[in-house]
Write an enzyme that holds these catalytic residues in place. Structure first.
Site, short mmCIF file in Angstrom:
data_model
loop_
_atom_site.label_atom_id
_atom_site.label_comp_id
_atom_site.label_asym_id
_atom_site.label_seq_id
_atom_site.Cartn_x
_atom_site.Cartn_y
_atom_site.Cartn_z
N ASP A 126 -9.73 -34.82 6.65
CA ASP A 126 -9.54 -35.63 5.45
C ASP A 126 -10.27 -36.95 5.66
O ASP A 126 -10.25 -37.51 6.75
CB ASP A 126 -8.05 -35.86 5.16
CG ASP A 126 -7.82 -36.01 3.67
OD1 ASP A 126 -8.06 -35.05 2.93
OD2 ASP A 126 -7.43 -37.11 3.25
N GLY A 149 -20.76 -29.65 1.92
CA GLY A 149 -21.45 -30.75 2.60
C GLY A 149 -20.78 -31.07 3.93
O GLY A 149 -21.44 -31.23 4.96
#
Ligand code: ITT
Length: 186
Positions: free
Chosen positions: A67, A11
């Site tokens: 992240d 994704g």
């Protein structure tokens, strides 16, 4: 110029590669490196440590690591840097349960994208504010998308779909900053 994205999340890769294409950059998924993740309360520290592991000598290509975290104000920032683990364990329904009596449903996603390459390391950050829905809605996107409603909208990211999400998401903002930088500095 070759730019590799070290991630196991398809994704993330789809969203990031769609954005960088706007800058004429064809992002490639890196399957040879593993993203080494230290445990830290800081997304910046996690990304910097992961990059140090990849670009530990002279390199001729660019490598990207990202992240993210979902920071929920009522839960004092939880799950934040632990979002991946929390998604895999208690998941969306666990978060909704924790938020059952919440008066403040505000939250934000933050993305820290790190780039290392021939001219060193750089970090790019993106944030999107919004709120946690009362039930999951929509089938697009991934992760917490079915319960995140961006500010100014009444639908979740999962209902809004890729085009809208890529205009305003934390990832879109961080990767656009990276795209601009690469255009000016390669
Ligand atoms: P990597 O291989 O890139 O590490 P990951 O999925 O483990 O992939 P993170 O460690 O950055 O990525 O975890 C962040 C988690 O936060 C991710 O697994 C999702 O559950 C959630 N998340 C991040 N960005 C999101 C987004 O745009 N929409 C919904 N959930 C998101």
């Amino acid at each position: 110029m070759r730019v590799f994205f070290i991630t196991s999340n398809k994704g993330k890769f789809l969203e990031a590669s769609t954005i960088l294409r706007e800058y004429g950059i064809e992002l490639q998924m890196d399957v040879n490196h593993k993203k080494v993740e230290i445990q830290s309360d800081s997304l910046e520290e996690i990304v910097s440590a992961a990059l140090a592991n990849v670009c530990n000598g002279p390199v001729s290509d660019y490598y990207v690591v990202e992240d993210d975290g979902l920071f929920i104000n009522e839960l004092r920032g939880f799950p934040g840097p632990y979002s991946s683990y929390v998604y895999k364990t208690i998941g969306i329904w666990g978060i909704l349960k924790l938020m059952a009596d919440a008066r403040d449903r505000s939250a934000y996603f933050k993305s820290v994208v790190g780039l290392c390459g021939p001219n060193g390391i750089r970090l790019f950050t993106g944030v999107v504010h919004g709120e946690i829905a009362t039930e999951p809605r929509g089938s697009g996107g991934f992760g917490f998308d079915p319960i995140f409603i961006p500010l100014g909208y009444s639908n979740t990211f999962a209902e809004l779909g890729l085009d809208v999400k890529n205009k305003l998401s934390h990832r879109a903002r961080a990767f656009r900053a990276l795209g601009e930088w690469l255009l000016g500095n390669r």
